[in-house]
Design an enzyme around this catalytic site. Structure first.
Site, PDB file in Angstrom:
ATOM      1  N   GLU A  87     -49.168  32.639   4.972  1.00 30.20           N
ATOM      2  CA  GLU A  87     -48.909  33.061   3.701  1.00 30.20           C
ATOM      3  C   GLU A  87     -47.588  33.063   3.559  1.00 30.20           C
ATOM      4  OE1 GLU A  87     -50.447  33.271   0.397  1.00 30.20           O
ATOM      5  OE2 GLU A  87     -48.499  33.373  -0.052  1.00 30.20           O
ATOM      6  N   ASP A 137     -52.150  26.908  -5.334  1.00 28.36           N
ATOM      7  CA  ASP A 137     -51.555  26.730  -6.742  1.00 28.36           C
ATOM      8  C   ASP A 137     -51.949  25.380  -7.335  1.00 28.36           C
ATOM      9  OD1 ASP A 137     -49.840  29.247  -6.865  1.00 28.36           O
ATOM     10  OD2 ASP A 137     -49.575  28.450  -5.065  1.00 28.36           O
ATOM     11  N   LYS A 141     -49.178  20.953 -14.518  1.00 28.67           N
ATOM     12  CA  LYS A 141     -48.213  20.109 -15.359  1.00 28.67           C
ATOM     13  C   LYS A 141     -48.009  18.856 -14.557  1.00 28.67           C
ATOM     14  CE  LYS A 141     -45.391  23.352 -18.002  1.00 28.67           C
ATOM     15  NZ  LYS A 141     -44.418  24.197 -17.786  1.00 28.67           N
ATOM     16  N   ASP A 173     -60.128  26.312  -9.123  1.00 30.37           N
ATOM     17  CA  ASP A 173     -60.637  26.673 -10.477  1.00 30.37           C
ATOM     18  C   ASP A 173     -60.232  25.627 -11.652  1.00 30.37           C
ATOM     19  OD1 ASP A 173     -58.297  27.955 -10.393  1.00 30.37           O
ATOM     20  OD2 ASP A 173     -58.819  29.259 -11.825  1.00 30.37           O
ATOM     21  N   LYS A 207     -59.104  37.208  -5.091  1.00 35.20           N
ATOM     22  CA  LYS A 207     -58.555  37.530  -6.392  1.00 35.20           C
ATOM     23  C   LYS A 207     -58.244  36.804  -7.538  1.00 35.20           C
ATOM     24  CE  LYS A 207     -54.259  39.999  -7.419  1.00 35.20           C
ATOM     25  NZ  LYS A 207     -52.956  40.884  -7.076  1.00 35.20           N
ATOM     26  N   GLU A 209     -59.552  33.741  -7.907  1.00 33.91           N
ATOM     27  CA  GLU A 209     -61.032  33.179  -8.614  1.00 33.91           C
ATOM     28  C   GLU A 209     -61.428  34.210  -9.662  1.00 33.91           C
ATOM     29  OE1 GLU A 209     -63.948  33.299  -5.511  1.00 33.91           O
ATOM     30  OE2 GLU A 209     -65.390  32.293  -7.052  1.00 33.91           O
TER      31      GLU A 209
HETATM   32  C1  LIG Z   1     -52.980  30.753  -6.372  1.00 31.80           C
HETATM   33  S1  LIG Z   1     -52.609  31.712  -5.001  1.00 31.80           S
HETATM   34  C2  LIG Z   1     -54.055  32.121  -4.227  1.00 31.80           C
HETATM   35  C3  LIG Z   1     -54.258  33.164  -3.294  1.00 31.80           C
HETATM   36  C4  LIG Z   1     -55.520  33.408  -2.701  1.00 31.80           C
HETATM   37  N1  LIG Z   1     -55.993  32.278  -1.745  1.00 31.80           N
HETATM   38  C5  LIG Z   1     -56.675  33.778  -3.892  1.00 31.80           C
HETATM   39  O1  LIG Z   1     -57.584  33.034  -4.123  1.00 31.80           O
HETATM   40  O2  LIG Z   1     -56.512  34.740  -4.439  1.00 31.80           O
HETATM   41  C6  LIG Z   1     -51.987  30.432  -3.856  1.00 31.80           C
HETATM   42  C7  LIG Z   1     -51.339  31.179  -2.631  1.00 31.80           C
HETATM   43  O3  LIG Z   1     -50.863  30.088  -1.674  1.00 31.80           O
HETATM   44  C8  LIG Z   1     -49.632  30.658  -1.282  1.00 31.80           C
HETATM   45  N2  LIG Z   1     -48.961  29.133  -0.638  1.00 31.80           N
HETATM   46  C9  LIG Z   1     -48.617  28.137  -1.241  1.00 31.80           C
HETATM   47  N3  LIG Z   1     -48.236  27.363  -0.657  1.00 31.80           N
HETATM   48  C10 LIG Z   1     -48.103  27.574   0.673  1.00 31.80           C
HETATM   49  C11 LIG Z   1     -47.575  27.006   1.503  1.00 31.80           C
HETATM   50  N4  LIG Z   1     -47.146  25.902   1.815  1.00 31.80           N
HETATM   51  N5  LIG Z   1     -47.775  27.809   2.678  1.00 31.80           N
HETATM   52  C12 LIG Z   1     -48.236  29.033   2.863  1.00 31.80           C
HETATM   53  N6  LIG Z   1     -48.678  29.475   1.609  1.00 31.80           N
HETATM   54  C13 LIG Z   1     -48.623  28.964   0.474  1.00 31.80           C
HETATM   55  C14 LIG Z   1     -48.879  31.086  -2.435  1.00 31.80           C
HETATM   56  O4  LIG Z   1     -47.982  32.155  -2.189  1.00 31.80           O
HETATM   57  C15 LIG Z   1     -50.029  31.929  -3.016  1.00 31.80           C
HETATM   58  O5  LIG Z   1     -50.186  33.460  -2.543  1.00 31.80           O
END
Ligand SMILES: C[S@@+](CC[C@H](N)C(=O)[O-])C[C@H]1O[C@@H](n2cnc3c(N)ncnc32)[C@H](O)[C@@H]1O
Length: 227
Positions: A87, A137, A141, A173, A207, A209
């Site tokens: 992360e 993420d 867009k 989602d 979280k 989700e």
């Molecule tokens: C939308 S959040 C979802 C977090 C968690 N999996 C959840 O479902 O609650 C996406 C997470 O992926 C992490 N992230 C995005 N690109 C990443 C990368 N290249 N390497 C590590 N983490 C990454 C972001 O910092 C973020 O915490």
């Protein structure tokens, strides 16, 4: 006169995240200072599971674990596996470390770095029995779609790190991201679709989700088996 680097050296890889750190709570800062030596790994050193985990066990990797809720829950429920989290968001990593300490878990290790770099530099081929990526993420867009983590080149990298028979489990989602994920994985001949209901261990709710479900977003789980 200073040498001018070639254009290819200047070109930065498009990242799937933007570092908006937010504030670390004092407890998260303490966790990063005090607990990091116990749980943290550095991408510069190739991972040798037998050197960093107390016991030998199949390795389950979770990429982008957010605040670590699902990772901690799985590690506590299934002590017969070793877990590895990657992360970039430091408050999330701090939160995870605090939970690991609170529950006395020792089967989890963590990278606080870009997953692409960690996979390229530290994780050997066929090291993982499962790779979980829950709710990456969505970058909704169209002009940002290139930032989505799940892309053909990244999928090929994931397939390389899975053992034959290993499982890649993706969840989102965003219906459009689910379509994009299916298309990206379809470019990899080493991965075939498999029954997500047969997934072991099952996925705890995350979280992100919960937020999606509150907004009425439909959740899609996709699972693939490495040939
Ligand atoms: C939308 S959040 C979802 C977090 C968690 N999996 C959840 O479902 O609650 C996406 C997470 O992926 C992490 N992230 C995005 N690109 C990443 C990368 N290249 N390497 C590590 N983490 C990454 C972001 O910092 C973020 O915490």
């Amino acid at each position: 006169m200073a040498e001018i680097p070639a254009t290819s050296q200047l070109k930065r890889r498009i990242r799937s995240f933007v570092r908006r750190e937010g504030r670390l709570t004092p407890a998260q800062q303490r966790a990063l200072d005090v607990l990091w030596p116990r749980y943290g790994l550095t991408p510069e050193i190739p991972l040798q599971p037998q050197a960093v985990y107390p016991g030998s066990a199949p390795l389950i990797l979770e990429i982008g674990f957010g605040n670590g809720e699902s990772l901690v829950q799985m590690a506590a429920t299934y002590p017969q596996f070793n877990y590895l989290g990657i992360e970039v968001h430091r408050p999330g990593v701090g939160h995870l470390l605090l939970e690991l300490e609170k529950r006395g878990l020792d089967n989890v290790r963590v990278y606080c770095a870009d997953a692409v770099e960690v996979l390229e530099t530290a994780i050997g081929a066929e090291l993982c029995q499962r790779i979980n990526i829950f709710f990456p993420d969505p970058w909704p867009k169209k002009r940002h779609h290139k930032r989505r983590l799940i892309q053909p080149a990244f999928v090929a990298l994931l397939a390389e790190k899975l053992q034959p028979g290993g499982i890649l489990h993706l969840a989102t989602d965003w219906p459009d991201y689910a379509r994009h994920m299916r298309a990206a994985v379809a470019t990899c001949p080493r991965l075939v679709s498999t029954d997500v209901t047969a997934r072991i261990p099952p996925r705890p709710q995350t979280k992100y989700e919960r937020r999606g479900r509150r907004l009425g977003h439909p959740v899609t789980d996709l699972a693939y088996r490495r040939l």
